[in-house]
Scaffold this active site. Structure first.
Site, PDB file in Angstrom:
ATOM      1  N   GLY A 190       0.784  -1.133  -0.029  1.00 38.09           N
ATOM      2  CA  GLY A 190      -0.113   0.157  -0.356  1.00 38.09           C
ATOM      3  C   GLY A 190       0.832   1.100   0.003  1.00 38.09           C
ATOM      4  O   GLY A 190       2.327   1.360   0.201  1.00 38.09           O
ATOM      5  N   CYS A 216       5.154  -6.204   1.631  1.00 36.78           N
ATOM      6  CA  CYS A 216       5.929  -4.729   1.771  1.00 36.78           C
ATOM      7  C   CYS A 216       4.749  -4.395   2.355  1.00 36.78           C
ATOM      8  O   CYS A 216       5.484  -4.260   3.750  1.00 36.78           O
ATOM      9  CB  CYS A 216       5.192  -3.930  -0.222  1.00 36.78           C
ATOM     10  SG  CYS A 216       5.837  -2.900  -0.897  1.00 36.78           S
ATOM     11  N   TYR A 217       3.671  -3.283   2.145  1.00 38.86           N
ATOM     12  CA  TYR A 217       3.353  -2.553   3.474  1.00 38.86           C
ATOM     13  C   TYR A 217       2.731  -3.538   4.349  1.00 38.86           C
ATOM     14  O   TYR A 217       2.965  -3.375   5.587  1.00 38.86           O
ATOM     15  CB  TYR A 217       1.983  -1.467   3.015  1.00 38.86           C
ATOM     16  CG  TYR A 217       1.218  -0.858   4.125  1.00 38.86           C
ATOM     17  CD1 TYR A 217       1.840   1.102   4.732  1.00 38.86           C
ATOM     18  CD2 TYR A 217       0.325  -1.830   4.821  1.00 38.86           C
ATOM     19  CE1 TYR A 217       0.384   0.611   5.443  1.00 38.86           C
ATOM     20  CE2 TYR A 217      -0.528  -0.840   5.714  1.00 38.86           C
ATOM     21  CZ  TYR A 217      -0.910   0.635   6.236  1.00 38.86           C
ATOM     22  OH  TYR A 217      -0.989   0.858   7.238  1.00 38.86           O
ATOM     23  N   HIS A 223       7.799  -8.421  -3.790  1.00 39.14           N
ATOM     24  CA  HIS A 223       6.560  -8.611  -4.522  1.00 39.14           C
ATOM     25  C   HIS A 223       6.833 -10.069  -4.474  1.00 39.14           C
ATOM     26  O   HIS A 223       7.025 -10.762  -6.489  1.00 39.14           O
ATOM     27  CB  HIS A 223       6.095  -7.498  -5.471  1.00 39.14           C
ATOM     28  CG  HIS A 223       6.034  -6.143  -4.349  1.00 39.14           C
ATOM     29  ND1 HIS A 223       3.953  -5.962  -4.247  1.00 39.14           N
ATOM     30  CD2 HIS A 223       6.016  -5.529  -5.034  1.00 39.14           C
ATOM     31  CE1 HIS A 223       4.820  -4.832  -3.708  1.00 39.14           C
ATOM     32  NE2 HIS A 223       5.758  -4.258  -4.093  1.00 39.14           N
ATOM     33  N   GLU A 261       4.231 -11.726  -5.822  1.00 42.92           N
ATOM     34  CA  GLU A 261       3.099 -11.984  -7.496  1.00 42.92           C
ATOM     35  C   GLU A 261       3.843 -10.794  -8.459  1.00 42.92           C
ATOM     36  O   GLU A 261       2.833 -11.807  -9.375  1.00 42.92           O
ATOM     37  CB  GLU A 261       2.120 -11.305  -6.169  1.00 42.92           C
ATOM     38  CG  GLU A 261       1.827  -9.596  -6.557  1.00 42.92           C
ATOM     39  CD  GLU A 261       2.594  -9.377  -5.536  1.00 42.92           C
ATOM     40  OE1 GLU A 261       3.067  -9.924  -4.241  1.00 42.92           O
ATOM     41  OE2 GLU A 261       2.668  -7.872  -4.662  1.00 42.92           O
ATOM     42  N   SER A 314     -19.650  -5.801 -26.179  1.00 37.88           N
ATOM     43  CA  SER A 314     -18.804  -4.869 -26.856  1.00 37.88           C
ATOM     44  C   SER A 314     -17.986  -5.795 -28.040  1.00 37.88           C
ATOM     45  O   SER A 314     -17.088  -5.324 -28.960  1.00 37.88           O
ATOM     46  CB  SER A 314     -17.273  -4.925 -25.700  1.00 37.88           C
ATOM     47  OG  SER A 314     -17.166  -5.857 -25.436  1.00 37.88           O
ATOM     48  N   GLY A 315     -17.881  -6.749 -27.788  1.00 41.93           N
ATOM     49  CA  GLY A 315     -17.503  -8.063 -28.925  1.00 41.93           C
ATOM     50  C   GLY A 315     -16.006  -8.371 -28.450  1.00 41.93           C
ATOM     51  O   GLY A 315     -16.059  -9.694 -28.791  1.00 41.93           O
ATOM     52  N   GLY A 316     -15.837  -8.366 -26.746  1.00 35.77           N
ATOM     53  CA  GLY A 316     -15.436  -8.775 -26.486  1.00 35.77           C
ATOM     54  C   GLY A 316     -15.188 -10.282 -25.658  1.00 35.77           C
ATOM     55  O   GLY A 316     -16.677 -10.303 -25.602  1.00 35.77           O
ATOM     56  N   VAL A 317     -14.112 -10.832 -25.084  1.00 35.52           N
ATOM     57  CA  VAL A 317     -14.565 -11.838 -24.291  1.00 35.52           C
ATOM     58  C   VAL A 317     -15.386 -12.160 -22.770  1.00 35.52           C
ATOM     59  O   VAL A 317     -16.589 -13.059 -23.051  1.00 35.52           O
ATOM     60  CB  VAL A 317     -12.957 -13.048 -24.501  1.00 35.52           C
ATOM     61  CG1 VAL A 317     -13.663 -14.335 -23.061  1.00 35.52           C
ATOM     62  CG2 VAL A 317     -12.446 -12.748 -25.375  1.00 35.52           C
ATOM     63  N   ASP A 318     -14.940 -10.964 -22.220  1.00 36.85           N
ATOM     64  CA  ASP A 318     -15.924 -10.707 -21.108  1.00 36.85           C
ATOM     65  C   ASP A 318     -17.492 -10.926 -21.753  1.00 36.85           C
ATOM     66  O   ASP A 318     -18.127 -11.360 -21.009  1.00 36.85           O
ATOM     67  CB  ASP A 318     -15.591  -9.628 -20.401  1.00 36.85           C
ATOM     68  CG  ASP A 318     -14.278  -9.634 -20.354  1.00 36.85           C
ATOM     69  OD1 ASP A 318     -13.457 -11.057 -20.478  1.00 36.85           O
ATOM     70  OD2 ASP A 318     -13.330  -9.009 -19.519  1.00 36.85           O
ATOM     71  N   SER A 319     -17.839 -10.211 -21.965  1.00 32.79           N
ATOM     72  CA  SER A 319     -19.251  -9.437 -22.815  1.00 32.79           C
ATOM     73  C   SER A 319     -19.286 -10.749 -22.967  1.00 32.79           C
ATOM     74  O   SER A 319     -21.058 -11.516 -23.691  1.00 32.79           O
ATOM     75  CB  SER A 319     -19.808  -8.797 -23.086  1.00 32.79           C
ATOM     76  OG  SER A 319     -18.872  -8.484 -24.751  1.00 32.79           O
ATOM     77  N   LYS A 372      -9.290 -12.668 -15.849  1.00 36.59           N
ATOM     78  CA  LYS A 372      -9.566 -13.088 -17.232  1.00 36.59           C
ATOM     79  C   LYS A 372      -9.304 -14.723 -18.538  1.00 36.59           C
ATOM     80  O   LYS A 372     -10.382 -15.080 -18.770  1.00 36.59           O
ATOM     81  CB  LYS A 372      -8.316 -12.560 -18.235  1.00 36.59           C
ATOM     82  CG  LYS A 372      -8.985 -11.835 -19.835  1.00 36.59           C
ATOM     83  CD  LYS A 372      -9.889 -11.560 -19.725  1.00 36.59           C
ATOM     84  CE  LYS A 372      -9.681 -10.377 -21.095  1.00 36.59           C
ATOM     85  NZ  LYS A 372     -10.875  -9.391 -21.027  1.00 36.59           N
TER      86      LYS A 372
END
Ligand code: XMP
Length: 607
Positions: free
Chosen positions: A62, A89-90, A176, A178, A229-234, A378
């Site tokens: 943070g 970290c924090y 980090h 990650e 939108s045409g994207g994968v998520d929608s 994703k």
């Protein structure tokens, strides 16, 4: 804490307590990749005893200082919680301080790659090499250990880069694990998870049935209205809705903002129809977008206008679609979509995500928005899409940002931003020490450094004539330039150095001509790079710079990535880069520069 998935028995959960670090989602993401469910929790409200099946706790980084009286603290007693805790970290400093160690404040922050010596007797590093390459980020540091603690990592500049209190199963790391730049970061997290749970029980595709059920019960008798939108998520959200309530109750709308890639809106519709989806609508709203964005330069202002217009267009269309009163707006928002809009009230705003603009927030508060994928990342969405029977070709498409090409056209009123003479000199020294040449470009773009947004210049790097190009040197030079020069947040590589000194700023706004010119170059670049399996995504960016012949300079940004939260530039074979540059120049581009910045400190998109 975010809702747990709707399975009968709560999965074992790692709570990631969010102190406002930009990597909080990345931590949660890595944990899920390693096979345990993770959920992000706010520090002030996190209650371990109220978290079903809690297996471990990670405290994020943070931007604040633990020493500051008003900085966020732990809401629970780490010595009494009974599950393993890892502070990063924090979180590392907060854990040390809470358990009785001493944290000392520093005014300067340091970021970047560092070598640390690890204590391989610690369960966190067991079986690993003693020396590790890590992504370090620190201002304050832990000066002395809590009672019962021991040091498990140190670097040349930092005596306590990691500690553990074995009796409490508490661990802290100043760096980090990650971030993908920490080479064995996943192994470190994996070792921590082994202490938390004896089996790994998280598989996103297993969530299909529970998710369909969740959509069905949230929908009740309402119609579902989805923006495609045409994207994968929608696309996955649409398939889920149809499976949950049947095609007749799902209406979708695709808004052509004018900022889609060439032929994309028509292609989206064709794909969806091909899948047998009905009730598809398309509206061409491009003129409104071009009108309202006519002389806007500032990236966040562009995003806000685009978000508002999206809602305006939506409102205009609603009456036409005769949905009646009883409907819910479905968005394909995924778990990290909010992070860079400020994931919590503690995170800095890097950019406003298009489905988190004020108007949508209002609808969310009123309970009128359904976001079935909001707990997924994703690649989990892709796994769900495949489980729902969507074709692999569509599910694995490159991501494309909601605001489209609008954020890939950098705008300018023609004024040349001032470039620091001292920083130019420093860049020349850094380049000289890497056998390269460089200069700072007179444009700015968004990036992220530590936990904050940056809006700074790219440096352009090239090899002097007669030197054999080499990507390792380019990368080292790019990292050093972005870390050491405060006015530089990215680097691009010029394959044809002779022109780089002559770029001049020109007026560029979001108009049809700029979009069409970018669409042309974008389609050539996609033809060349979409088939390359390592390339996760390849934005093409139009800069408000002309070469001496008056032609626009473009940047290509092919990246390798697992989840877009960190990324490396794709080391494109030079002959391929040369060939693509020649093709684009024949199509009117002034120059093609290759972005060679990792994320962080760059973002994937330029804006
Ligand atoms: P950055 O630029 O933050 O991008 O490194 C990370 C990923 O997010 C995509 N992106 C967006 N996607 N709406 C979206 O749907 C947005 O406003 C948006 N901004 C960035 C970007 O293309 C990359 O995949």
């Amino acid at each position: 804490m975010s809702t747990a998935p709707a399975t009968e028995k709560a999965p074992q959960t790692i709570a990631v307590v969010d102190f406002g670090g930009q990597y909080t989602h990345l931590i949660a993401r890595r944990i899920r990749n390693l096979g345990l469910y993770s959920a992000i929790a706010a520090p002030e409200s996190f209650d371990p005893s109220a978290t079903p099946n809690l297996a471990g706790i990670i405290l994020s980084g943070g931007p604040q200082s633990v020493v500051d009286r008003h900085s966020p603290k732990l809401s629970f007693d780490p010595a009494a919680v009974g599950v393993p805790i890892l502070g990063l970290c924090y979180g590392h400093q907060l854990l040390a301080a809470t358990l009785g160690g001493l944290v000392v404040q520093e005014s300067r922050r340091e970021y970047g790659l560092a070598r640390v010596q690890c204590e391989t007797g610690s369960p966190l590093f067991s079986g690993m090499d003693k020396e590790q390459s890590v992504w370090m980020s620190h201002g304050d540091h832990v000066e002395s250990l809590p009672p019962g603690g021991r040091t498990i990592a140190s670097s040349s500049g930092l005596a306590i880069a990691g500690f553990e209190v074995p009796a409490l199963r508490c661990f802290g790391l100043q760096f980090h694990p990650e971030v993908s730049h920490t080479r064995h970061g996943d192994d470190m997290l994996d070792r921590f998870l082994t202490l938390c749970a004896s089996v790994r029980d998280w598989q996103p595709a297993d969530q299909r049935t529970a998710l369909v059920e969740r959509v069905r019960s949230r929908a009740g008798n309402s119609q579902l209205f989805l923006l495609a939108s045409g994207g994968v998520d929608s696309l996955v959200a649409l398939a889920l809705c149809i499976e949950a309530v049947g095609a007749r109750r799902v209406v979708s709308l695709h808004i052509d903002t004018g900022f889609m890639r060439r032929h994309e809106s028509a292609d989206v519709m064709a794909h969806l129809r091909g899948l047998g989806f009905a009730n598809l609508n398309i509206v061409d709203a491009s003129q409104a977008y071009f009108d309202d964005l006519r002389s806007v330069v500032e990236p966040e202002a562009k995003r806000r206008i685009i978000g508002r217009l999206f809602v305006d267009t939506l409102n205009q269309q609603l009456s036409r679609l005769s949905l009646g009163d009883d409907w819910l707006l479905v968005q394909g928002t995924i778990y990290p979509d909010t992070i860079e809009s400020g994931g919590t009230d503690k995170a800095a705003v890097i950019k406003t995500h298009h489905n988190r603009v004020a108007e949508i927030e209002e609808m969310l508060k009123a309970g009128r928005v359904l976001e079935p994928l909001d707990l997924f990342y994703k690649d989990e969405v892709r796994a769900l899409g495949l489980a729902l029977g969507l074709p692999e070709k569509l599910v694995n498409r490159h991501p494309f940002p909601g605001p489209g090409l609008a954020i890939r056209i950098l705008c300018s009123d023609g004024a040349t931003p001032e470039v620091s003479v001292a920083d130019t000199k420093l860049l020349e020294e850094i380049c000289g020490s890497h056998g390269m040449c460089g200069r700072i470009l007179p444009v700015r773009s968004v990036g992220v450094q530590g936990d904050a947004r940056t809006y700074e210049h790219p440096a352009v790097l090239w090899f002097p004539p007669g030197t054999a190009p080499d990507w390792d040197r380019v990368q080292a030079c790019a990292i050093t330039a972005a870390n050491q020069i405060s006015s530089v947040n990215r680097a691009v590589f010029a394959i044809r150095p002779q022109d780089t000194v002559n770029y001049t700023v020109h007026v560029q706004y979001l108009d049809r001509a700029a979009v069409e010119a970018l669409q042309e170059i974008d389609s050539l670049v996609r033809n060349a790079l979409e088939p390359v399996p390592e390339v996760w995504q390849v934005p093409v960016v139009s800069l408000p710079l002309h070469n001496d012949a008056g032609n626009t300079v473009y940047v290509i940004r092919p990246v390798t990535s697992r989840d877009a939260m960190t990324a490396d530039f794709y080391r494109m074979p030079l002959p391929d880069l040369q060939a693509l540059s020649d093709t684009c120049r024949s199509a009117g581009a002034g120059e093609l520069l290759l972005d060679v910045t990792s994320k962080p400190p760059g973002t994937i998109e330029w804006e």
